[in-house]
Motif scaffolding. Sequence first.
Motif, mmCIF file in Angstrom:
data_model
loop_
_atom_site.group_PDB
_atom_site.id
_atom_site.type_symbol
_atom_site.label_atom_id
_atom_site.label_comp_id
_atom_site.label_asym_id
_atom_site.label_seq_id
_atom_site.Cartn_x
_atom_site.Cartn_y
_atom_site.Cartn_z
ATOM 1 N N ARG A 110 0.798 -1.227 0.000
ATOM 2 C CA ARG A 110 0.000 0.000 0.000
ATOM 3 C C ARG A 110 0.832 1.279 0.000
ATOM 4 O O ARG A 110 0.357 2.331 -0.421
ATOM 5 N N HIS A 111 2.065 1.190 0.472
ATOM 6 C CA HIS A 111 2.855 2.412 0.648
ATOM 7 C C HIS A 111 4.196 2.343 -0.090
ATOM 8 O O HIS A 111 5.158 2.994 0.308
ATOM 9 N N GLU A 112 4.227 1.587 -1.163
ATOM 10 C CA GLU A 112 5.495 1.371 -1.852
ATOM 11 C C GLU A 112 6.128 2.684 -2.321
ATOM 12 O O GLU A 112 7.343 2.878 -2.216
ATOM 13 N N ALA A 113 5.317 3.599 -2.833
ATOM 14 C CA ALA A 113 5.865 4.862 -3.343
ATOM 15 C C ALA A 113 6.568 5.645 -2.246
ATOM 16 O O ALA A 113 7.592 6.300 -2.489
ATOM 17 N N ALA A 114 6.021 5.595 -1.044
ATOM 18 C CA ALA A 114 6.639 6.308 0.075
ATOM 19 C C ALA A 114 7.881 5.587 0.587
ATOM 20 O O ALA A 114 8.815 6.227 1.094
ATOM 21 N N LEU A 115 7.920 4.271 0.449
ATOM 22 C CA LEU A 115 9.023 3.494 0.996
ATOM 23 C C LEU A 115 10.254 3.471 0.089
ATOM 24 O O LEU A 115 11.390 3.446 0.585
ATOM 25 N N LEU A 116 10.051 3.474 -1.211
ATOM 26 C CA LEU A 116 11.191 3.324 -2.124
ATOM 27 C C LEU A 116 12.300 4.358 -1.905
ATOM 28 O O LEU A 116 13.481 3.998 -1.931
ATOM 29 N N PRO A 117 11.991 5.645 -1.676
ATOM 30 C CA PRO A 117 13.083 6.611 -1.486
ATOM 31 C C PRO A 117 13.958 6.333 -0.267
ATOM 32 O O PRO A 117 15.105 6.801 -0.213
ATOM 33 N N TRP A 118 13.440 5.571 0.698
ATOM 34 C CA TRP A 118 14.246 5.256 1.873
ATOM 35 C C TRP A 118 15.411 4.334 1.538
ATOM 36 O O TRP A 118 16.359 4.207 2.335
ATOM 37 N N LEU A 119 15.357 3.688 0.389
ATOM 38 C CA LEU A 119 16.458 2.827 -0.025
ATOM 39 C C LEU A 119 17.570 3.600 -0.727
ATOM 40 O O LEU A 119 18.623 3.038 -1.037
ATOM 41 N N ASP A 120 17.359 4.890 -0.965
ATOM 42 C CA ASP A 120 18.296 5.673 -1.768
ATOM 43 C C ASP A 120 19.546 6.112 -1.028
ATOM 44 O O ASP A 120 20.554 6.443 -1.662
ATOM 45 N N GLY A 121 19.497 6.175 0.289
ATOM 46 C CA GLY A 121 20.653 6.673 1.030
ATOM 47 C C GLY A 121 20.818 5.969 2.358
ATOM 48 O O GLY A 121 19.889 5.326 2.857
ATOM 49 N N PRO A 122 22.000 6.082 2.964
ATOM 50 C CA PRO A 122 22.276 5.370 4.217
ATOM 51 C C PRO A 122 21.525 5.966 5.390
ATOM 52 O O PRO A 122 21.021 7.096 5.320
ATOM 53 N N PRO A 123 21.420 5.237 6.489
ATOM 54 C CA PRO A 123 20.738 5.750 7.674
ATOM 55 C C PRO A 123 21.424 6.994 8.224
ATOM 56 O O PRO A 123 22.643 7.154 8.091
#
Length: 359
Positions: A113-126
């Motif tokens: 349901r929230h894939e669009a919001a989650l994908l950018p979190w994979l773009d950079g380190p914590p």
Amino acid sequence: MSERYKFVDMNETGPGAVRTAFANQVAYCRAAEAPITARIVAAVATLLDRPETGFARRIADWPGAALADALPLRAAGGLHALHLSGAADDLAPIYADAEDINDAAIVAGVVRRHEAALLPWLDGPPQTNEAGRSANFIAAMLWLADQGLPARFECLEIGSSAGINLMLDRYHYDLGGVQVGPHPGVMAFTPEWQGRHPPQHAIEIASTKGCDVAPVDLTDPAQALRLKAFVWPEHAIRFARIEAAIAAAEARPPDLVRLNAADFVEQELAKPQAAGTTRLLMHSIVWQYVPADQQARITAAMEAAGARATADRPLAWVALEANRTVHGHELVVRHWPGGAAPVMLARAHPHGAWVEWLV
């Protein structure tokens, strides 16, 4: 999933490395008394069995080194942000550490349901800025002053994130009974101290300046939420510290620039250094995220500057970083002239809960 946190090759790539990274992160979280974060990471790992969403496929097909890139924590940060913002109420039972629920099914549904919001979190380190780590920097400064270096410090930090540790001159510290900093201070830290207390000296922070490739503006609510999302939910005190840091940044922002670590160090070392001041490079839980070529440049720049250092204009390097062979964090110092060999001052908790002083 393995129950044991073990040493693995940080630079391993491929599908096997992704699974290993998730298994190791689960074990690490459990060992660090972070069971909720362990549950979230384990639930994300189940998506790898049948990667039906773009989010899961991107994780499964990760081209880099999954462990070095902290891939499990990137995914966990995105889910925590959804929970903190109230956008995914179905995550609440996991974050409440409820029993007898299907974590994998809940997380799979949220991802769909929230894939669009989650994908950018994979773009950079914590971004894991933690004010408690600054106690280690202060303890190292006390030790350096005891070695005869000027007790006036020009502090340079790489991987500063939101610059919370750049405000260390505004905090109060009780280090095994040694009191440092304004009282009561914006924040106060009393880590559990093991071993002898550090040397007692009056130290001065002349200046602080830091860099980050993706600096966080604490005064921007959206950026502050990102920082909070990377705080493990089990660590309630760290949320209180972030709120205190936000208030401090609103009063006077830290001196923070957008720059990679090597460029920053080279540029700052090229500037004139005031007499009677110790120039100090500091960093915590960041070296593993610095690319190898930049690590080499920083080391070369520090050693070259160290060769030019004098007793009146010395150079020091303070690092609180993970030793993944012994699964702990170590406070290591080098200084010039005369102390170029690394000295391990302490073992320490990564979030400042305790310090084991060794010298």
